[in-house]
Design a protein around this motif. Structure first.
Motif, PDB file in Angstrom:
ATOM      1  N   VAL A  46      15.785  12.514  -1.442  1.00 38.12           N
ATOM      2  CA  VAL A  46      14.913  13.745  -1.188  1.00 38.12           C
ATOM      3  C   VAL A  46      13.497  13.094  -1.639  1.00 38.12           C
ATOM      4  CG1 VAL A  46      16.261  15.416  -1.194  1.00 38.12           C
ATOM      5  CG2 VAL A  46      15.114  14.930  -3.378  1.00 38.12           C
ATOM      6  N   ILE A  47      13.487  12.168  -2.621  1.00 36.31           N
ATOM      7  CA  ILE A  47      12.031  11.627  -3.179  1.00 36.31           C
ATOM      8  C   ILE A  47      11.166  10.844  -1.995  1.00 36.31           C
ATOM      9  CG2 ILE A  47      11.375   9.959  -4.589  1.00 36.31           C
ATOM     10  CD1 ILE A  47      13.085  10.826  -6.669  1.00 36.31           C
ATOM     11  N   PRO A  48      10.029  11.050  -1.905  1.00 33.66           N
ATOM     12  CA  PRO A  48       8.900  10.770  -0.744  1.00 33.66           C
ATOM     13  C   PRO A  48       9.204   9.120  -0.669  1.00 33.66           C
ATOM     14  CG  PRO A  48       8.085  12.422  -1.881  1.00 33.66           C
ATOM     15  CD  PRO A  48       9.233  12.036  -2.787  1.00 33.66           C
ATOM     16  N   TYR A  49       9.113   8.410  -1.778  1.00 36.57           N
ATOM     17  CA  TYR A  49       8.977   7.008  -1.749  1.00 36.57           C
ATOM     18  C   TYR A  49       9.983   6.355  -0.900  1.00 36.57           C
ATOM     19  CZ  TYR A  49       7.980   2.128  -2.149  1.00 36.57           C
ATOM     20  OH  TYR A  49       7.918   0.819  -1.934  1.00 36.57           O
ATOM     21  N   PHE A  50      11.204   6.788  -1.241  1.00 36.61           N
ATOM     22  CA  PHE A  50      12.483   6.419  -0.418  1.00 36.61           C
ATOM     23  C   PHE A  50      12.764   6.675   1.052  1.00 36.61           C
ATOM     24  CE2 PHE A  50      13.055   6.160  -5.169  1.00 36.61           C
ATOM     25  CZ  PHE A  50      13.970   4.919  -5.196  1.00 36.61           C
ATOM     26  N   ILE A  51      12.264   7.945   1.192  1.00 40.70           N
ATOM     27  CA  ILE A  51      12.072   8.311   2.552  1.00 40.70           C
ATOM     28  C   ILE A  51      11.276   7.508   3.527  1.00 40.70           C
ATOM     29  CG2 ILE A  51      11.590  10.221   4.353  1.00 40.70           C
ATOM     30  CD1 ILE A  51      12.670  12.038   2.090  1.00 40.70           C
ATOM     31  N   MET A  52       9.899   7.455   2.674  1.00 40.33           N
ATOM     32  CA  MET A  52       8.769   6.825   3.765  1.00 40.33           C
ATOM     33  C   MET A  52       8.919   5.191   3.833  1.00 40.33           C
ATOM     34  SD  MET A  52       5.523   8.837   1.955  1.00 40.33           S
ATOM     35  CE  MET A  52       4.232   8.107   3.091  1.00 40.33           C
ATOM     36  N   GLN A  53       9.543   4.548   2.844  1.00 37.81           N
ATOM     37  CA  GLN A  53       9.676   3.062   2.838  1.00 37.81           C
ATOM     38  C   GLN A  53      10.884   2.751   3.984  1.00 37.81           C
ATOM     39  OE1 GLN A  53      12.203   0.926   1.524  1.00 37.81           O
ATOM     40  NE2 GLN A  53      13.497   2.730   1.275  1.00 37.81           N
ATOM     41  N   SER A  54      11.775   3.472   4.101  1.00 36.42           N
ATOM     42  CA  SER A  54      12.690   3.317   5.223  1.00 36.42           C
ATOM     43  C   SER A  54      12.351   3.626   6.646  1.00 36.42           C
ATOM     44  CB  SER A  54      13.887   4.343   4.673  1.00 36.42           C
ATOM     45  OG  SER A  54      13.683   5.603   5.155  1.00 36.42           O
ATOM     46  N   ARG A  55      11.357   3.917   6.878  1.00 33.75           N
ATOM     47  CA  ARG A  55      10.855   4.235   8.275  1.00 33.75           C
ATOM     48  C   ARG A  55       9.955   3.345   8.904  1.00 33.75           C
ATOM     49  NH1 ARG A  55      11.385   8.979  10.442  1.00 33.75           N
ATOM     50  NH2 ARG A  55       9.479   9.249  11.210  1.00 33.75           N
ATOM     51  N   PHE A  56       9.460   2.213   8.591  1.00 35.45           N
ATOM     52  CA  PHE A  56       8.691   1.199   9.070  1.00 35.45           C
ATOM     53  C   PHE A  56       8.964   0.068   8.660  1.00 35.45           C
ATOM     54  CE2 PHE A  56       6.357   2.501   5.410  1.00 35.45           C
ATOM     55  CZ  PHE A  56       5.868   1.595   4.896  1.00 35.45           C
ATOM     56  N   GLY A  57       8.843  -0.990   9.330  1.00 38.32           N
ATOM     57  CA  GLY A  57       9.313  -2.420   9.087  1.00 38.32           C
ATOM     58  C   GLY A  57       8.220  -3.203   8.348  1.00 38.32           C
ATOM     59  N   LEU A  58       8.204  -3.209   6.940  1.00 39.42           N
ATOM     60  CA  LEU A  58       7.255  -3.984   6.237  1.00 39.42           C
ATOM     61  C   LEU A  58       8.293  -5.049   5.111  1.00 39.42           C
ATOM     62  CD1 LEU A  58       4.400  -4.365   5.277  1.00 39.42           C
ATOM     63  CD2 LEU A  58       4.792  -2.726   3.460  1.00 39.42           C
ATOM     64  N   ASP A  59       7.997  -6.369   5.480  1.00 39.42           N
ATOM     65  CA  ASP A  59       8.854  -7.418   4.618  1.00 39.42           C
ATOM     66  C   ASP A  59       9.043  -7.176   3.068  1.00 39.42           C
ATOM     67  OD1 ASP A  59       6.188  -7.779   4.312  1.00 39.42           O
ATOM     68  OD2 ASP A  59       6.666 -10.028   4.615  1.00 39.42           O
ATOM     69  N   CYS A  60       8.028  -6.749   2.529  1.00 38.73           N
ATOM     70  CA  CYS A  60       8.045  -6.731   1.168  1.00 38.73           C
ATOM     71  C   CYS A  60       8.924  -5.555   0.843  1.00 38.73           C
ATOM     72  CB  CYS A  60       6.818  -6.525   0.517  1.00 38.73           C
ATOM     73  SG  CYS A  60       5.606  -5.245   1.297  1.00 38.73           S
ATOM     74  N   ASN A  61       9.057  -4.474   1.688  1.00 35.06           N
ATOM     75  CA  ASN A  61       9.890  -3.336   0.954  1.00 35.06           C
ATOM     76  C   ASN A  61      11.319  -3.590   0.913  1.00 35.06           C
ATOM     77  OD1 ASN A  61       7.707  -1.796   0.958  1.00 35.06           O
ATOM     78  ND2 ASN A  61       8.030  -0.666   2.996  1.00 35.06           N
ATOM     79  N   LEU A  62      11.908  -4.834   1.508  1.00 37.74           N
ATOM     80  CA  LEU A  62      13.049  -5.145   1.478  1.00 37.74           C
ATOM     81  C   LEU A  62      13.494  -5.412  -0.124  1.00 37.74           C
ATOM     82  CD1 LEU A  62      13.568  -7.524   4.462  1.00 37.74           C
ATOM     83  CD2 LEU A  62      13.939  -5.017   4.442  1.00 37.74           C
ATOM     84  N   PHE A  63      12.454  -5.593  -0.978  1.00 35.63           N
ATOM     85  CA  PHE A  63      12.755  -6.181  -2.109  1.00 35.63           C
ATOM     86  C   PHE A  63      13.506  -5.114  -3.149  1.00 35.63           C
ATOM     87  CE2 PHE A  63      11.209  -7.043  -6.650  1.00 35.63           C
ATOM     88  CZ  PHE A  63      12.193  -8.203  -6.985  1.00 35.63           C
ATOM     89  N   LEU A  64      13.185  -3.821  -2.697  1.00 34.19           N
ATOM     90  CA  LEU A  64      13.425  -2.516  -3.380  1.00 34.19           C
ATOM     91  C   LEU A  64      15.246  -2.637  -2.984  1.00 34.19           C
ATOM     92  CD1 LEU A  64      13.730   0.314  -4.811  1.00 34.19           C
ATOM     93  CD2 LEU A  64      13.039   1.377  -2.468  1.00 34.19           C
ATOM     94  N   SER A  65      15.557  -2.919  -1.794  1.00 34.94           N
ATOM     95  CA  SER A  65      16.992  -2.659  -1.521  1.00 34.94           C
ATOM     96  C   SER A  65      17.790  -3.945  -2.274  1.00 34.94           C
ATOM     97  CB  SER A  65      17.244  -2.526  -0.169  1.00 34.94           C
ATOM     98  OG  SER A  65      16.645  -1.437   0.559  1.00 34.94           O
ATOM     99  N   MET A  66      17.150  -5.100  -2.013  1.00 35.57           N
ATOM    100  CA  MET A  66      17.503  -6.261  -2.480  1.00 35.57           C
ATOM    101  C   MET A  66      17.880  -6.317  -3.949  1.00 35.57           C
ATOM    102  SD  MET A  66      19.061  -7.989   0.082  1.00 35.57           S
ATOM    103  CE  MET A  66      19.586  -9.140  -1.047  1.00 35.57           C
ATOM    104  N   SER A  67      16.786  -5.836  -4.745  1.00 27.03           N
ATOM    105  CA  SER A  67      16.971  -5.959  -6.270  1.00 27.03           C
ATOM    106  C   SER A  67      17.979  -4.890  -6.480  1.00 27.03           C
ATOM    107  CB  SER A  67      15.667  -5.576  -6.818  1.00 27.03           C
ATOM    108  OG  SER A  67      15.257  -4.388  -6.425  1.00 27.03           O
ATOM    109  N   THR A  68      18.417  -3.736  -6.096  1.00 32.03           N
ATOM    110  CA  THR A  68      19.044  -2.707  -6.397  1.00 32.03           C
ATOM    111  C   THR A  68      20.466  -3.289  -6.136  1.00 32.03           C
ATOM    112  OG1 THR A  68      17.825  -0.901  -5.524  1.00 32.03           O
ATOM    113  CG2 THR A  68      19.921  -0.406  -6.084  1.00 32.03           C
ATOM    114  N   LEU A  69      20.831  -3.992  -4.838  1.00 36.61           N
ATOM    115  CA  LEU A  69      21.966  -4.515  -4.509  1.00 36.61           C
ATOM    116  C   LEU A  69      22.267  -5.780  -5.773  1.00 36.61           C
ATOM    117  CD1 LEU A  69      24.548  -5.259  -2.924  1.00 36.61           C
ATOM    118  CD2 LEU A  69      23.002  -6.632  -1.223  1.00 36.61           C
TER     119      LEU A  69
END
Length: 432
Positions: A46-69
């Motif tokens: 439900v937190i806005p940032y996680f919803i918004m970053q998942s809805r468009f293609g921006l290469d740097c946003n992949l770091f959030l998921s990859m660092s968590t993994l």
């Protein structure tokens, strides 16, 4: 696999957002228990940032998921102490280096913190560190060479079947201690409020809702106390490692020019983790007040309903076009090709990447002047960030977004006639 399209460009963000949700929940389940895992899963949903970053293609946003993994697998390695898990963790951190340039700094700093801490508290064997380091280096060495090429101004390297190019611009000057004082205030805003890029966070909802801020601050405070206590007692916890990742991110954030959510997106999982820690601490302190968890849940649910209603129904109309985003050029280019029988120059109010996407043109066919996004020409098509003080050319076409009102007025006054083409107008001076 699915061809080059808007769908395939956005697909990795959508898939990896699920990776953040799953791995983030696993981390909490193993560290704080099942009930806490349910809460973190709800927060990540439900937190806005996680919803918004998942809805468009921006290469740097992949770091959030990859660092968590990467953190999730690293914690698995610590738990099992198996070499294979340390190897996989090293490979994942090596892969994470390719998400964005700030990861080149955050990951090494975090790993220094981590291995000093775990060696001090658990006396980790050298073999585990070596396996992790070798696995990391397997994927990191081309990037290391890439950085060396630019730092020492070497020419482009041709190695076997791939090359390491020297770019026209390398942004190493954006990092330095001269940014620290300026960034102290900015960094707090990027973490909890918003930045100049509305696609990262909306000013009225912030990155994580205003109600998350006191929970995050108190949670980080609890984490710092536990970290100091753990170091004194030589006690290892994954919570302390997550705090070390957040500290590494914030320290690098102080050094880079103009920090924003794009550059520091890897820290947002750790922030939400400490929002959770803050919530759990409040519930623990007020454990006699059974209404507290329900009140917190109600606040987040209400915030989410307001955000959902605005973001999906009002925002697309109110904020158009998005800053730094423009519409697909495919139909406009097709129309120009039919009109432009004399091969006149065509000037676009759009970066060249939109032409490359619509026409499936290889980057090797592009001849850039200066920075690619600012000025480029290909096949008599000129891609410029058009300004109102530019000298207009007569024997050509101008393609201008319908929201660029000032330039449209200038073209109209100069005698250009517009032809509607989707979200763009094609301007030209008709022949007598």
């Amino acid at each position: 696999l699915f061809g080059l399209s808007l769908f395939t460009l956005r697909l990795p963000a959508a898939i990896l957002s699920l990776v953040t949700l799953i791995c983030g929940t696993i981390i909490v389940n193993n560290e704080l228990g099942k009930k806490a895992a349910v809460v973190i899963a709800a927060l990540l949903t439900v937190i806005p940032y996680f919803i918004m970053q998942s809805r468009f293609g921006l290469d740097c946003n992949l770091f959030l998921s990859m660092s968590t993994l990467s953190l999730c697998v690293l914690f698995k390695a610590v738990k099992t102490n198996r070499l294979i898990h340390y190897s996989i963790s090293g490979l994942l951190f090596g892969l994470s280096l390719y998400c964005y340039a700030t990861s080149w700094l955050i990951i090494p700093l975090f790993l220094i913190f981590f291995f000093v801490y775990i060696t001090y508290t658990k006396k980790l064997g050298f073999s585990r560190i070596l396996v992790f380091g070798v696995s990391l280096f397997i994927l990191a060495w081309p990037l290391i060479l890439f950085v060396l090429v630019h730092l020492f101004k070497w020419p482009t390297l041709e190695i076997w079947f791939f090359s390491i190019p020297r770019l026209v611009v390398f942004r190493s000057k954006e990092i330095g201690f001269q940014n620290v004082l300026v960034n102290l205030k900015k960094l707090f805003g990027v973490a909890f409020f918003s930045d100049v890029l509305t696609y990262n966070a909306l000013p009225r909802f912030f990155t994580m809702y205003i109600i998350s801020i006191p929970f995050a601050i108190s949670g980080i405070g609890v984490g710092l106390v536990r970290l100091v206590r753990g170091i004194k007692k030589r006690d290892y916890t994954n919570t302390n490692v997550i705090l070390l990742f957040l500290i590494a991110s914030l320290l690098i954030g102080l050094l880079i020019a103009d920090p924003n959510a794009n550059k520091l997106n890897g820290m947002y999982y750790t922030l939400v983790f400490f929002v959770l820690v803050g919530i759990l601490k409040l519930v623990e302190v007020l454990k006699q007040q059974r209404w507290v968890p329900y009140a917190i849940a109600s606040l987040y649910l209400t915030s989410f309903i307001f955000f959902f209603s605005y973001y999906f129904f009002v925002y697309p109309i109110e904020v158009y076009p998005q800053p730094f985003f423009q519409e697909d050029l495919t139909s406009t280019i097709e129309q120009i090709n039919e009109m432009n029988t004399e091969n006149r120059p065509v000037y676009y109010d759009a970066p060249i990447i939109y032409y490359l996407l619509s026409q499936k043109v290889s980057p090797y066919d592009v001849f850039a002047e200066g920075e690619l996004e600012k000025a480029a020409v290909i096949r008599n098509h000129y891609f410029l960030m058009l300004q109102v003080n530019d000298t207009l050319k007569k024997d050509c076409y101008y393609v201008v977004g319908q929201t660029y009102h000032t330039l449209r007025e200038m073209l109209n006054e100069a005698g250009y006639q517009p032809i509607l083409s989707g979200k763009y107008d094609i301007y030209h001076i008709p022949k007598d």
